[in-house]
Write an enzyme that holds these catalytic residues in place. Structure first.
Site, PDB file in Angstrom:
ATOM      1  N   GLU A 178     -53.766 -34.843 -29.463  1.00 43.07           N
ATOM      2  CA  GLU A 178     -54.121 -34.975 -28.041  1.00 43.07           C
ATOM      3  C   GLU A 178     -53.688 -36.332 -27.472  1.00 43.07           C
ATOM      4  O   GLU A 178     -54.374 -36.929 -26.653  1.00 43.07           O
ATOM      5  CB  GLU A 178     -55.606 -34.683 -27.822  1.00 43.07           C
ATOM      6  CG  GLU A 178     -55.956 -33.309 -28.383  1.00 43.07           C
ATOM      7  CD  GLU A 178     -57.021 -32.570 -27.656  1.00 43.07           C
ATOM      8  OE1 GLU A 178     -57.272 -32.896 -26.490  1.00 43.07           O
ATOM      9  OE2 GLU A 178     -57.580 -31.643 -28.259  1.00 43.07           O
ATOM     10  N   SER A 227     -52.631 -42.916 -30.286  1.00 44.17           N
ATOM     11  CA  SER A 227     -53.170 -44.167 -29.726  1.00 44.17           C
ATOM     12  C   SER A 227     -52.091 -44.909 -28.941  1.00 44.17           C
ATOM     13  O   SER A 227     -52.377 -45.556 -27.932  1.00 44.17           O
ATOM     14  CB  SER A 227     -53.698 -45.064 -30.851  1.00 44.17           C
ATOM     15  OG  SER A 227     -54.874 -44.502 -31.378  1.00 44.17           O
TER      16      SER A 227
END
Ligand code: CAA
Length: 387
Positions: free
Chosen positions: A363, A366
């Site tokens: 998703e 970082s």
């Protein structure tokens, strides 16, 4: 911002906590050991109203606010990230996209089935050669007299082997770039939809992950979410909800690390006293608490903004970045507190450590979250060459 939860929110949280402790925790180790995707558990979480918690009641959901949804996801995430993944994908990536972009007919057709757990859904964005660069879809959709034909492949798709409905993102006109993308509502019950389990993952052993071949997959004329050309925005808005859910689940992992570490450190005796009495152990616990509390506040802020319909992409990225990195660090520290005992699955921290690692990858990595934050701060898109 009011930091006080309402009575209803407190009840929702405590109910989710009790449900997690009585129903999820006891099965999680065996499910992970057996790589078992627990369909019985899917029915249980559906009965609790945890699939589609944010979907209005008229479409079969629980009609809850985002903050309450986050509280549920935190508790389930503390219990088992594989179960939490079902909730996140079904609710945030699939239901929220249909809710935001679907026609009335599409909402009425799909949402009740998804909220009841009768159907599982999956989110087909990532491809073998398209991960962070989500706009660069290789999967193609071609217009036919009857509707659309889709060919291509998808990768790392949670619940892809079980989904009855797949949101498949595909390019309709390559020359248009992301403006040519569309999100198709694909009925997986057809020969051209070919999922394959992805084996040998580091963690999330009780979660289903698929690669999917799409060979002349048929979609009816009206099987599109939004308009042709809206696909990228459908994906990004769904990820605004998905990243929130992943972040909330990671707060649960952080909290679990604190609780497990405190319990273990109070019981474990070394040098004639509980290891909890050593300053270096307390320092590790204090660091975990700090990371947990900060992550929780960031998740609550993102949820608070969502509940008010305010822009929140930036704040959601901040919460996702912080909570996922914090959970990786907390899981690592929790194993350190447990010593050798943390290296086997007698304690949940071993599973936390393996399961959490993917959260800084899926998703949006970082690094992608940092680029979204950096762009919002500077006004400069680091992903396009500066003139
Ligand atoms: N909501 C709605 N629209 C949005 C949006 C959002 N959050 N973010 C961007 N958009 C719109 C923009 O407004 C813009 O629209 P206009 O042309 O009308 O102005 C359009 O989308 C393009 O936006 P960007 O220029 O920001 O697009 P970009 O190509 O630079 O995006 C990116 C870059 C943010 C890095 C994006 O590609 C991204 O998020 N990549 C990561 C993908 C990702 O998270 N993949 C995970 C897949 S899910 C998964 O892991 C599988 C699973 O099963 C769990």
């Amino acid at each position: 911002m009011d930091f006080e939860l309402t009575d209803e929110q407190r009840l929702i949280k405590s109910t989710a906590r009790e449900f997690t402790d009585s129903e999820i925790v006891e099965r999680s180790r065996e499910n992970a050991r057996n790589h078992h995707f627990d369909l019985e558990m899917v029915s249980k979480i559906a009965s609790q109203g945890y699939l589609g918690a944010i979907v209005p009641q008229q479409y079969g959901g629980a009609g809850l606010d985002y903050l309450s949804y986050g509280l549920i996801v935190e508790e389930i995430g503390r219990g088992d990230s594989s179960v939490r993944t079902v909730i996140s994908v079904q609710t945030s990536l699939v239901c929220s996209a249909i809710l935001k972009w679907g026609t009335e007919e599409q909402k009425q057709h799909y949402l009740p089935r998804l909220c009841a757990g009768e159907w599982l859904g999956c989110f087909g964005l990532t491809e073998p050669d398209t991960g962070s660069d989500a706009a660069n879809q290789r999967t193609r959709a071609v217009k036919t007299d009857a509707g659309w034909l889709i060919n291509g492949s998808k990768m790392w798709i949670s619940m892809g082997n079980y989904a009855r409905l797949a949101l498949i993102f595909a390019q309709t006109e390559p020359a248009l770039g992301y403006k040519g993308l569309a999100c198709f509502l694909v009925d997986t019950d057809q020969a051209g939809f070919k999922p394959q389990p992805i084996e040998h993952k580091m963690g999330l052993h009780a979660s289903d992950t698929a690669s999917i071949a799409l060979e002349d997959v048929e979609v009816a004329q009206d099987g599109i979410l939004g308009e042709v050309g809206d696909g990228f925005k459908v994906a990004m808005s769904a990820l605004d909800s998905g990243r929130y859910s992943v972040a909330a689940g990671c707060v649960g992992i952080c909290q679990g690390c604190v609780e497990e570490s405190v319990n273990y450190a109070k019981q474990r005796q070394q040098f004639g006293r509980p290891i909890a009495s050593f300053q270096l152990i307390q320092a590790m616990i204090a660091d975990m608490v700090l990371k947990t509390e900060a992550s929780r506040m960031l998740v609550w802020r993102a949820g608070w903004l969502k509940d008010r319909g305010r822009p929140n992409t930036l704040e959601t990225s901040v919460a996702k970045l912080h909570a996922t990195e914090a959970a990786v660090e907390c899981a690592n520290a929790a194993i350190q507190v447990h010593g050798g005992a943390g290296y086997v699955d007698d304690h949940p921290v071993e599973r936390y450590f393996r399961d959490v690692r993917v959260t800084t990858l899926y998703e949006g990595t970082s690094q992608i979250q940092k680029l979204i934050i950096g762009r919002a701060m500077t006004g400069i898109n680091a992903l396009v060459p500066t003139p």
